[in-house]
Design a protein around this motif. Structure first.
Motif, mmCIF file in Angstrom:
data_model
loop_
_atom_site.group_PDB
_atom_site.id
_atom_site.type_symbol
_atom_site.label_atom_id
_atom_site.label_comp_id
_atom_site.label_asym_id
_atom_site.label_seq_id
_atom_site.Cartn_x
_atom_site.Cartn_y
_atom_site.Cartn_z
ATOM 1 N N ILE A 42 1.044 -1.074 -0.021
ATOM 2 C CA ILE A 42 0.037 -0.190 0.567
ATOM 3 C C ILE A 42 1.132 0.937 -0.049
ATOM 4 N N THR A 43 0.594 2.415 -0.914
ATOM 5 C CA THR A 43 1.017 3.771 -1.278
ATOM 6 C C THR A 43 0.619 4.693 -0.580
ATOM 7 N N ASP A 44 -0.678 4.392 0.043
ATOM 8 C CA ASP A 44 -1.716 5.552 -0.189
ATOM 9 C C ASP A 44 -2.652 5.004 0.988
ATOM 10 N N VAL A 45 -2.463 5.598 2.014
ATOM 11 C CA VAL A 45 -3.960 5.375 2.733
ATOM 12 C C VAL A 45 -4.691 6.310 3.546
ATOM 13 N N ILE A 46 -6.287 6.189 3.298
ATOM 14 C CA ILE A 46 -7.598 7.162 3.654
ATOM 15 C C ILE A 46 -7.705 6.893 5.076
ATOM 16 N N ALA A 47 -7.007 8.147 6.529
ATOM 17 C CA ALA A 47 -7.077 7.175 7.760
ATOM 18 C C ALA A 47 -8.571 7.621 7.358
ATOM 19 N N THR A 48 -9.389 6.985 8.510
ATOM 20 C CA THR A 48 -10.833 6.654 8.894
ATOM 21 C C THR A 48 -11.228 6.536 9.794
ATOM 22 N N PRO A 49 -10.763 7.013 10.881
ATOM 23 C CA PRO A 49 -10.853 6.575 12.485
ATOM 24 C C PRO A 49 -13.319 6.912 12.721
ATOM 25 N N HIS A 50 -13.199 6.116 13.470
ATOM 26 C CA HIS A 50 -14.819 6.317 12.800
ATOM 27 C C HIS A 50 -15.346 7.054 14.007
ATOM 28 N N GLN A 51 -16.243 8.066 13.441
ATOM 29 C CA GLN A 51 -17.503 9.405 14.072
ATOM 30 C C GLN A 51 -18.830 8.716 14.027
ATOM 31 N N LEU A 52 -19.122 9.505 14.776
ATOM 32 C CA LEU A 52 -20.043 9.169 15.201
ATOM 33 C C LEU A 52 -20.596 8.064 16.236
ATOM 34 N N GLY A 53 -21.967 7.217 16.405
ATOM 35 C CA GLY A 53 -21.321 6.316 17.001
ATOM 36 C C GLY A 53 -20.950 6.212 18.135
ATOM 37 N N ARG A 54 -20.456 5.780 18.806
ATOM 38 C CA ARG A 54 -19.266 5.769 20.421
ATOM 39 C C ARG A 54 -18.426 6.166 20.271
ATOM 40 N N TYR A 55 -18.402 7.055 19.575
ATOM 41 C CA TYR A 55 -17.258 8.063 19.495
ATOM 42 C C TYR A 55 -17.940 9.416 19.013
ATOM 43 N N ASN A 56 -19.504 9.506 19.404
ATOM 44 C CA ASN A 56 -20.159 11.084 19.152
ATOM 45 C C ASN A 56 -19.426 12.120 19.443
ATOM 46 N N ASP A 57 -18.797 12.281 20.514
ATOM 47 C CA ASP A 57 -18.065 13.213 20.994
ATOM 48 C C ASP A 57 -16.697 13.973 20.762
ATOM 49 N N SER A 58 -16.350 12.757 20.383
ATOM 50 C CA SER A 58 -14.779 13.363 19.249
ATOM 51 C C SER A 58 -14.698 13.163 17.657
ATOM 52 N N ASN A 59 -12.854 12.834 17.448
ATOM 53 C CA ASN A 59 -13.011 12.955 16.291
ATOM 54 C C ASN A 59 -13.611 14.050 15.520
ATOM 55 N N THR A 73 4.425 13.897 8.348
ATOM 56 C CA THR A 73 5.394 14.336 9.278
ATOM 57 C C THR A 73 6.214 12.867 9.229
ATOM 58 N N GLU A 74 5.989 12.110 11.005
ATOM 59 C CA GLU A 74 6.530 11.291 11.110
ATOM 60 C C GLU A 74 7.081 9.975 10.390
ATOM 61 N N LEU A 75 6.002 9.818 9.648
ATOM 62 C CA LEU A 75 6.678 9.260 8.493
ATOM 63 C C LEU A 75 6.823 9.454 8.170
ATOM 64 N N GLU A 76 7.287 10.062 7.561
ATOM 65 C CA GLU A 76 8.746 10.920 6.006
ATOM 66 C C GLU A 76 9.721 11.335 7.315
ATOM 67 N N ARG A 77 10.185 11.185 8.820
ATOM 68 C CA ARG A 77 10.500 11.383 9.667
ATOM 69 C C ARG A 77 10.988 10.319 10.024
ATOM 70 N N ASN A 78 10.703 9.087 9.427
ATOM 71 C CA ASN A 78 11.021 7.611 10.605
ATOM 72 C C ASN A 78 11.147 7.097 8.833
ATOM 73 N N GLY A 79 11.454 7.817 7.605
ATOM 74 C CA GLY A 79 11.441 6.571 6.440
ATOM 75 C C GLY A 79 10.700 5.681 5.579
ATOM 76 N N VAL A 80 9.562 5.656 6.333
ATOM 77 C CA VAL A 80 7.873 4.850 5.835
ATOM 78 C C VAL A 80 7.616 5.943 4.805
ATOM 79 N N SER A 81 7.267 5.026 3.948
ATOM 80 C CA SER A 81 6.995 5.825 2.284
ATOM 81 C C SER A 81 5.648 5.711 1.925
ATOM 82 N N LEU A 82 4.941 6.285 3.063
ATOM 83 C CA LEU A 82 3.486 5.700 2.750
ATOM 84 C C LEU A 82 2.870 7.436 3.204
ATOM 85 N N LYS A 83 1.571 7.361 1.885
ATOM 86 C CA LYS A 83 1.090 9.091 2.381
ATOM 87 C C LYS A 83 -0.465 8.661 2.855
ATOM 88 N N ILE A 84 -1.478 9.734 3.850
ATOM 89 C CA ILE A 84 -2.214 9.579 4.395
ATOM 90 C C ILE A 84 -2.883 10.908 4.275
#
Ligand code: FE2
Length: 262
Positions: A42-59, A73-84
């Motif tokens: 995998i080269t690219d990831v769409i980060a999909t944290p839970h929204q609504l439901g039990r995460y209604n008051d966050s995210n 930034t951390e991925l780049e700093r750690n040499g992981v070639s993955l784009k989020i």
């Protein structure tokens, strides 16, 4: 060393952000998961944290965008070639359209074109009215892992009404490989072989029970249903979501016809 003959994938459903949901608890765990995603091709990831439901008051959308920027930034700093890029795994809720307008919940890749919907696990509800409202806003829906919903796995015909409303289905790699048991596995292959499934994604959370298995799923789909369908659901359509382009319905594989990708 990286095998240059392997396919490169875009993952449209992944819980890789640290300490926002039931995914990685820390930045270190998040980096470990991201390395595994990269190793899975995998080269690219769409980060999909839970929204609504039990995460209604966050995210809400704004902090998720910040988490994504920090992780890149951390991925780049750690040499992981993955784009989020940002997205959400949005629990079905009657407020969704309003919350999109208020920029509280996220569409996939933040493109305001397509949203990933998570059904309630225990009960079946007809989401046709929501699909119609979203469509009036110019937004399409991808229904995440219907094969893991016990009612839909037993009554797949209920999906047809939603497909008629231009909803897409996303099946999870691990379901195809049997990690969720025989019921979801049978349903996942059924939805795929009927041409109802337009996306396959990892829905990865960690490296124990919920690891990314995209490459193994791709190989199995290629073997059982052909490489054209495997490429469509694992590569072409996910890339189009990332780029904000229109996506294709998979067709009935028995006809042997697939959409023209151009
Ligand atoms: Fe998810």
């Amino acid at each position: 060393m990286e095998d240059s003959t392997r396919e490169s994938y875009v993952d449209i459903h992944c819980h890789c952000l640290p300490a926002v949901d039931d995914g990685p608890a820390s930045l270190q765990e998040s980096l470990t998961l991201c390395r595994a995603l990269r190793e899975d091709g995998i080269t690219d990831v769409i980060a999909t944290p839970h929204q609504l439901g039990r995460y209604n008051d966050s995210n809400e959308a704004a902090p998720i965008r910040e988490h994504v920027a920090i992780l890149n930034t951390e991925l780049e700093r750690n040499g992981v070639s993955l784009k989020i890029v940002p997205g959400g795994d949005v629990r079905v809720d009657e407020r969704i359209c309003q919350l999109i307008e208020e920029d509280k919940i996220l569409t996939l890749a933040d493109q305001r074109k397509i949203i990933l919907l998570e059904l309630p696990h225990e009960i079946y509800i007809d989401i046709e009215p929501l699909l119609i409202d979203l469509s009036a806003m110019g937004i399409q829906a991808i229904i995440s892992h219907p094969e893991r919903h016990p009612v839909l796995a037993r009554h797949p015909e209920r999906l047809l009404k939603w497909l008629d409303c231009s909803a897409y289905l996303q099946v999870t790699c691990a379901s195809l490989l049997g990690d969720f048991g025989p019921g979801p596995q049978t349903a996942a292959w059924h939805f795929l072989s009927m041409g109802w499934t337009s996306f396959v994604a990892t829905d990865a959370h960690n490296l124990s029970g919920r690891r990314p298995r995209m490459n193994a799923a791709f190989e199995q789909i290629s073997k059982r249903l052909g490489r054209a369908l495997a490429r469509l659901v694992c590569i072409e359509n996910p890339l189009r979501v990332l780029q904000g382009k229109d996506v294709f319905f998979a067709c009935d594989v028995n006809t042997g016809k697939y959409p023209e990708i151009g």
